[in-house]
Write an enzyme that holds these catalytic residues in place. Sequence first.
Site, PDB file in Angstrom:
ATOM      1  N   TYR A  10       4.392  55.795  77.320  1.00 57.24           N
ATOM      2  CA  TYR A  10       3.468  56.657  76.575  1.00 57.24           C
ATOM      3  C   TYR A  10       2.131  55.966  76.317  1.00 57.24           C
ATOM      4  O   TYR A  10       1.170  56.612  75.906  1.00 57.24           O
ATOM      5  CB  TYR A  10       4.055  57.063  75.220  1.00 57.24           C
ATOM      6  CG  TYR A  10       5.338  57.842  75.256  1.00 57.24           C
ATOM      7  CD1 TYR A  10       5.875  58.346  76.437  1.00 57.24           C
ATOM      8  CD2 TYR A  10       6.043  58.086  74.071  1.00 57.24           C
ATOM      9  CE1 TYR A  10       7.063  59.055  76.447  1.00 57.24           C
ATOM     10  CE2 TYR A  10       7.234  58.799  74.069  1.00 57.24           C
ATOM     11  CZ  TYR A  10       7.743  59.276  75.265  1.00 57.24           C
ATOM     12  OH  TYR A  10       8.912  59.969  75.264  1.00 57.24           O
ATOM     13  N   ARG A  21       1.560  71.308  60.965  1.00 62.55           N
ATOM     14  CA  ARG A  21       2.736  71.630  61.750  1.00 62.55           C
ATOM     15  C   ARG A  21       3.830  70.583  61.532  1.00 62.55           C
ATOM     16  O   ARG A  21       5.020  70.927  61.475  1.00 62.55           O
ATOM     17  CB  ARG A  21       2.378  71.728  63.232  1.00 62.55           C
ATOM     18  CG  ARG A  21       3.537  72.131  64.144  1.00 62.55           C
ATOM     19  CD  ARG A  21       4.191  73.443  63.738  1.00 62.55           C
ATOM     20  NE  ARG A  21       3.258  74.542  63.667  1.00 62.55           N
ATOM     21  CZ  ARG A  21       2.831  75.252  64.710  1.00 62.55           C
ATOM     22  NH1 ARG A  21       3.231  74.951  65.935  1.00 62.55           N
ATOM     23  NH2 ARG A  21       1.991  76.256  64.531  1.00 62.55           N
ATOM     24  N   LEU A  63      11.536  72.241  70.617  1.00 64.37           N
ATOM     25  CA  LEU A  63      10.966  73.575  70.417  1.00 64.37           C
ATOM     26  C   LEU A  63      10.570  74.224  71.742  1.00 64.37           C
ATOM     27  O   LEU A  63       9.802  75.183  71.772  1.00 64.37           O
ATOM     28  CB  LEU A  63       9.766  73.497  69.474  1.00 64.37           C
ATOM     29  CG  LEU A  63      10.066  72.863  68.105  1.00 64.37           C
ATOM     30  CD1 LEU A  63       8.815  72.814  67.243  1.00 64.37           C
ATOM     31  CD2 LEU A  63      11.183  73.609  67.388  1.00 64.37           C
TER      32      LEU A  63
END
Length: 278
Positions: free
Chosen positions: A51, A235, A189
């Site tokens: 990452y 969020r 999700l």
Amino acid sequence: MSPSQLSLTVDDLTLPQLGFGTWQLEPADARRMVAEALRIGYRHIDTAWIYRNEAAVGDGIRNSGVAREDIWLTTKIWVDHFERDALLRQAEESATSLGFTPDLLLLHWPRVKPTFAETLGALNEAKDQGLTRAIGLSNFPSGQFREAQALSKAKLVTNQVEYHPYLSLKTLRDTAAALGSSITAWSPLAQGKIANDTVIGEIARAHGKTPGQVTLRWLIQQGVIAIPRTSRPERAAENFDIWDFQLSDEDMSRIHALARPDGRLGDWIDKAFVWDKD
């Protein structure tokens, strides 16, 4: 750990069930959002060498004001580093970049070469050398999961895989249970696809929650760890607000019924390996 957070115990280790993922977060966003997530109440942070944000994740932890011992920190060994010496070098590099010894070090994807025996041996060496508290896997189908555990001296405490309402993971969840391990869900999700789902939306309205909250609760009630990722503080706060309601058996079944054969979003597995059929 936040008092409202749920956790799993695997091999006498406590893993918070709701974590904060950092895949695709640029360093500035990772630094900002890790600190924010920890302030919200998350106590599980997930990153990976590939990452390119491990140093920023470490900064975020330090900037949060939350004590390191209260945080579960996961990173991953990239597939190009699966030979023994390369694996140990990357484990050292990741710890240096983070500024902390990770709690969990995962093999990022199964790979044919080098052998599982060499790679699992090196992963156990990393643990024995104090470069991680625990070890595990990511993206291993059931057959390779069992093979890896048979070759590993230490317990493989989780297998981090894609899991959301559009995938059935029954076989892999059963395998994890049989091995005394756990499943961690990435893209929980479905990369936002659940937001417009009619069934999930109906359940969400009945509970006064959002589709994302319902989906995360569905995962948590299965005994699965979930690591949603976002670059938005609001969020992240919404995703964490899932501890004050419970889905019924009917709710759970309706969401499970959404699984479909073409539900996988990130199929980067080596062609030598095959995903479980359900």
